[in-house]
Design a protein around this motif. Structure first.
Motif, PDB file in Angstrom:
ATOM      1  N   ARG A  73       0.808  -1.217   0.000  1.00  0.00           N
ATOM      2  CA  ARG A  73       0.000   0.000   0.000  1.00  0.00           C
ATOM      3  C   ARG A  73       0.844   1.271   0.000  1.00  0.00           C
ATOM      4  O   ARG A  73       0.329   2.356  -0.266  1.00  0.00           O
ATOM      5  CB  ARG A  73      -0.975   0.005   1.183  1.00  0.00           C
ATOM      6  CG  ARG A  73      -0.383   0.098   2.548  1.00  0.00           C
ATOM      7  CD  ARG A  73      -1.442  -0.182   3.622  1.00  0.00           C
ATOM      8  NE  ARG A  73      -0.894  -0.203   4.964  1.00  0.00           N
ATOM      9  CZ  ARG A  73      -0.829   0.851   5.761  1.00  0.00           C
ATOM     10  NH1 ARG A  73      -1.265   2.013   5.326  1.00  0.00           N
ATOM     11  NH2 ARG A  73      -0.330   0.754   6.973  1.00  0.00           N
ATOM     12  N   HIS A  74       2.149   1.147   0.272  1.00  0.00           N
ATOM     13  CA  HIS A  74       3.022   2.319   0.228  1.00  0.00           C
ATOM     14  C   HIS A  74       3.719   2.471  -1.122  1.00  0.00           C
ATOM     15  O   HIS A  74       4.518   3.391  -1.300  1.00  0.00           O
ATOM     16  CB  HIS A  74       4.069   2.253   1.352  1.00  0.00           C
ATOM     17  CG  HIS A  74       3.524   2.626   2.692  1.00  0.00           C
ATOM     18  ND1 HIS A  74       3.042   1.686   3.580  1.00  0.00           N
ATOM     19  CD2 HIS A  74       3.346   3.829   3.298  1.00  0.00           C
ATOM     20  CE1 HIS A  74       2.611   2.291   4.678  1.00  0.00           C
ATOM     21  NE2 HIS A  74       2.787   3.595   4.538  1.00  0.00           N
ATOM     22  N   LEU A  75       3.430   1.562  -2.043  1.00  0.00           N
ATOM     23  CA  LEU A  75       3.944   1.733  -3.395  1.00  0.00           C
ATOM     24  C   LEU A  75       3.197   2.875  -4.077  1.00  0.00           C
ATOM     25  O   LEU A  75       1.969   2.953  -4.015  1.00  0.00           O
ATOM     26  CB  LEU A  75       3.764   0.445  -4.204  1.00  0.00           C
ATOM     27  CG  LEU A  75       4.620  -0.756  -3.800  1.00  0.00           C
ATOM     28  CD1 LEU A  75       4.207  -1.989  -4.599  1.00  0.00           C
ATOM     29  CD2 LEU A  75       6.101  -0.468  -4.008  1.00  0.00           C
ATOM     30  N   LYS A  76       3.923   3.740  -4.717  1.00  0.00           N
ATOM     31  CA  LYS A  76       3.310   4.879  -5.404  1.00  0.00           C
ATOM     32  C   LYS A  76       2.929   4.456  -6.820  1.00  0.00           C
ATOM     33  O   LYS A  76       3.669   4.657  -7.778  1.00  0.00           O
ATOM     34  CB  LYS A  76       4.277   6.058  -5.432  1.00  0.00           C
ATOM     35  CG  LYS A  76       4.612   6.590  -4.045  1.00  0.00           C
ATOM     36  CD  LYS A  76       5.609   7.736  -4.121  1.00  0.00           C
ATOM     37  CE  LYS A  76       5.962   8.242  -2.719  1.00  0.00           C
ATOM     38  NZ  LYS A  76       6.965   9.344  -2.776  1.00  0.00           N
ATOM     39  N   TYR A 130       8.804  -2.384 -14.453  1.00  0.00           N
ATOM     40  CA  TYR A 130       9.885  -1.473 -14.071  1.00  0.00           C
ATOM     41  C   TYR A 130       9.401  -0.382 -13.116  1.00  0.00           C
ATOM     42  O   TYR A 130      10.130  -0.009 -12.185  1.00  0.00           O
ATOM     43  CB  TYR A 130      10.522  -0.849 -15.310  1.00  0.00           C
ATOM     44  CG  TYR A 130      11.726  -1.631 -15.788  1.00  0.00           C
ATOM     45  CD1 TYR A 130      12.913  -1.625 -15.056  1.00  0.00           C
ATOM     46  CD2 TYR A 130      11.688  -2.394 -16.947  1.00  0.00           C
ATOM     47  CE1 TYR A 130      14.022  -2.341 -15.464  1.00  0.00           C
ATOM     48  CE2 TYR A 130      12.790  -3.119 -17.374  1.00  0.00           C
ATOM     49  CZ  TYR A 130      13.958  -3.089 -16.626  1.00  0.00           C
ATOM     50  OH  TYR A 130      15.055  -3.809 -17.029  1.00  0.00           O
ATOM     51  N   ARG A 131       8.201   0.136 -13.324  1.00  0.00           N
ATOM     52  CA  ARG A 131       7.713   1.186 -12.429  1.00  0.00           C
ATOM     53  C   ARG A 131       7.600   0.689 -10.990  1.00  0.00           C
ATOM     54  O   ARG A 131       7.897   1.409 -10.039  1.00  0.00           O
ATOM     55  CB  ARG A 131       6.359   1.715 -12.921  1.00  0.00           C
ATOM     56  CG  ARG A 131       6.421   2.479 -14.222  1.00  0.00           C
ATOM     57  CD  ARG A 131       7.267   3.737 -14.114  1.00  0.00           C
ATOM     58  NE  ARG A 131       7.520   4.348 -15.406  1.00  0.00           N
ATOM     59  CZ  ARG A 131       8.553   4.060 -16.181  1.00  0.00           C
ATOM     60  NH1 ARG A 131       9.452   3.177 -15.774  1.00  0.00           N
ATOM     61  NH2 ARG A 131       8.719   4.651 -17.350  1.00  0.00           N
ATOM     62  N   LEU A 152      10.595  -0.908  -5.381  1.00  0.00           N
ATOM     63  CA  LEU A 152      10.994  -1.977  -4.464  1.00  0.00           C
ATOM     64  C   LEU A 152      12.503  -1.973  -4.260  1.00  0.00           C
ATOM     65  O   LEU A 152      12.991  -2.123  -3.124  1.00  0.00           O
ATOM     66  CB  LEU A 152      10.536  -3.332  -5.014  1.00  0.00           C
ATOM     67  CG  LEU A 152       9.023  -3.542  -5.126  1.00  0.00           C
ATOM     68  CD1 LEU A 152       8.717  -4.880  -5.797  1.00  0.00           C
ATOM     69  CD2 LEU A 152       8.355  -3.473  -3.755  1.00  0.00           C
ATOM     70  N   ILE A 153      13.264  -1.808  -5.350  1.00  0.00           N
ATOM     71  CA  ILE A 153      14.722  -1.761  -5.244  1.00  0.00           C
ATOM     72  C   ILE A 153      15.154  -0.553  -4.436  1.00  0.00           C
ATOM     73  O   ILE A 153      16.104  -0.615  -3.637  1.00  0.00           O
ATOM     74  CB  ILE A 153      15.359  -1.731  -6.650  1.00  0.00           C
ATOM     75  CG1 ILE A 153      15.116  -3.071  -7.369  1.00  0.00           C
ATOM     76  CG2 ILE A 153      16.863  -1.442  -6.575  1.00  0.00           C
ATOM     77  CD1 ILE A 153      15.524  -3.071  -8.817  1.00  0.00           C
ATOM     78  N   GLY A 154      14.444   0.578  -4.617  1.00  0.00           N
ATOM     79  CA  GLY A 154      14.748   1.782  -3.849  1.00  0.00           C
ATOM     80  C   GLY A 154      14.571   1.576  -2.359  1.00  0.00           C
ATOM     81  O   GLY A 154      15.355   2.084  -1.548  1.00  0.00           O
TER      82      GLY A 154
END
Length: 485
Positions: free
Chosen positions: A34-37, A108-109, A114-116
């Protein structure tokens, strides 16, 4: 029940589970999700104003299917999720078959976010392991001959021809977390013109077909189906660099190790190197002014008594700085016993020593762990939909599910994807498969290799891909594993 089209599915689901209960795994997954933009606009999946449910809500629900034991869209109405969004199965089928969705962009978006989240962690900033990209392919067997563009492929696991797709994957790993960045589906045309891709004219005529707009995103995927996998692997790495992915090494097995990939990596403006297994075949390398094959190089090193024995790794090894088509590379040779077969590694980092190369290359096996876990837990490649766009969507969703679980795993006591998955579904928690690869598995491989006079690569491949006994072993729970150790 979902209140409106603007409601975030992950926030809605998270409210089902109080913070003080024992559902820590599912709460952790929901918290990351839920914190993914993400929005319909950023993912290019905007919906029409007259749609009852947005495409973003449908995507979010599809990502939750395995965590709520929803096998597929057909069983959705029987699940708990139906209380959140009461839609019919056709909503999901239409979404999956939508050829205009650019799943590569969607991947990729979300992956970059996630990688960040992982990159800012202290264990990432202070980690000693390099960041690596891994390129590898896997069989995706199918049962239906009417699937769009289905054909026969040769399986290197079963050593026979099977119906299915070859899936090429690009994976990023930092030694702790694997993130799948990209993939493509391929066929094998074969050598018989009358049966292209192993299918007769009658079989091809019965396959599913639909008229598509040339501007649809799935057209790129269709063109990739017949593309050379080496070239596609290069395209994937180029795309990853363009998207801002930085890495220290590109790892591959002997099938992908070739001059084209080595030259591509050497020509990049970002600092990166190639490290891959080589075939002990006829490829010639320039060494001290003469062209020699890998086997000839080993004989020369033996004659000059430049072969050493490592007590730490319990193997014989040698190394040499050579040139491959004018490119300076370094070769490493290794075998377990005096009479065993030699295996070889090649790297563009001429400053690397054998022990570092051996350790870094072992990180390549994390992609095999991904294949095993994603296929068994998330249904990777299990879709039998006839639509090629649906096949792409199904794999993309499984990849996103795996990457999200991998990120949650990193933030929680370093369990496996399997352990996190089972805990989220009230199952059993496992220890990390990747930890066992470098620990218990390394010792097991060494013992088997020495006993049967074969190289490590063959033993590792057999254990991970072909042994049902090993498949059972890696599913033992934490207590049983500790007792066995």
């Amino acid at each position: 029940m979902l209140s409106n089209k603007g409601t975030n599915i992950f926030s809605e689901i998270n409210s089902f589970f109080p913070e003080n209960d024992n559902r820590k795994a599912i709460n952790s997954i929901m918290d990351i999700a839920r914190h993914l933009k993400i929005s319909g606009k950023s993912l290019s999946i905007e919906s029409n104003d007259n749609c009852k449910f947005t495409r973003l809500q449908v995507l979010e629900l599809l990502l939750l299917f395995p965590l709520f034991m929803v096998k597929n869209a057909f069983h959705y109405s029987e699940s708990v999720l139906f209380k959140v969004l009461s839609c019919k199965k056709d909503v999901f089928y239409r979404f999956m078959a939508n050829g205009s969705l650019d799943w590569r962009k969607i991947l990729y978006r979300i992956n970059l976010q996630l990688i960040g989240k992982i990159a800012v962690r202290a264990d990432s900033c202070s980690g000693k392991d390099p960041v690596c990209l891994i390129v590898d392919d896997s069989d995706l067997p199918k049962t239906g001959k009417k699937i769009e563009r289905i054909g026969r492929i040769f399986s290197h696991v079963t050593h026979r021809s099977i119906i299915g797709f070859k899936a090429l994957f690009l994976c990023r790993t930092d030694g702790k977390t694997q993130t799948v960045l990209d993939f493509s589906l391929h066929g094998e045309e074969g050598s018989r013109p009358e049966k292209p891709f192993g299918m007769t004219r009658e079989q091809r005529g019965k396959q599913y077909h639909r008229e598509r707009n040339e501007t649809e995103a799935v057209q790129e995927r269709i063109e990739e189906y017949t593309q050379n996998k080496i070239q596609k692997a290069i395209d994937m790495v180029r795309r990853a660099i363009k998207e801002g992915i930085r890495f220290d090494y590109l790892l591959s097995d002997s099938w992908f190790t070739c001059t084209d990939i080595v030259r591509f990596i050497k020509s990049r403006h970002v600092r990166c190197h190639f490290l891959g297994m080589i075939k002990m075949a006829k490829t010639k390398y320039r060494y001290q002014g003469k062209m020699r094959s890998a086997k000839e190089m080993v004989k020369l090193l033996q004659t000059r008594k430049e072969i050493r024995y490592s007590r730490r790794l319990k193997c014989y090894y040698g190394q040499a700085a050579v040139e491959l088509s004018g490119i300076k590379v370094k070769l490493f040779f290794c075998r377990r016993t005096r009479n065993g077969d030699w295996t070889g590694l090649m790297t563009t980092n001429t400053k690397l020593d054998f022990f570092e190369a051996y350790h870094i290359y072992s990180m390549r096996w994390s992609v095999e762990v991904f294949f095993k876990e994603a296929k068994s837990l998330l249904g990777l490649g299990k879709s039998q939909s006839r639509d090629f766009a649906s096949q792409i969507a199904s794999i993309s969703i499984a990849v996103l599910q795996y990457n999200i679980l991998g990120t949650v795993k990193r933030f929680r006591s370093y369990e496996t994807i399997g352990g996190l998955f089972h805990q989220a579904t009230d199952g059993v928690v496992q220890l990390s498969v990747t930890e066992r690869i470098w620990g218990i598995l390394q010792e097991l491989v060494r013992i088997i290799a020495e006993a049967f006079l074969i190289d490590d690569e063959r033993v590792m491949d057999t254990l991970i891909n072909r042994s049902e006994t090993f498949k059972h072993f890696i599913n033992l729970d934490n207590l049983e594993l500790k007792q066995a150790a």
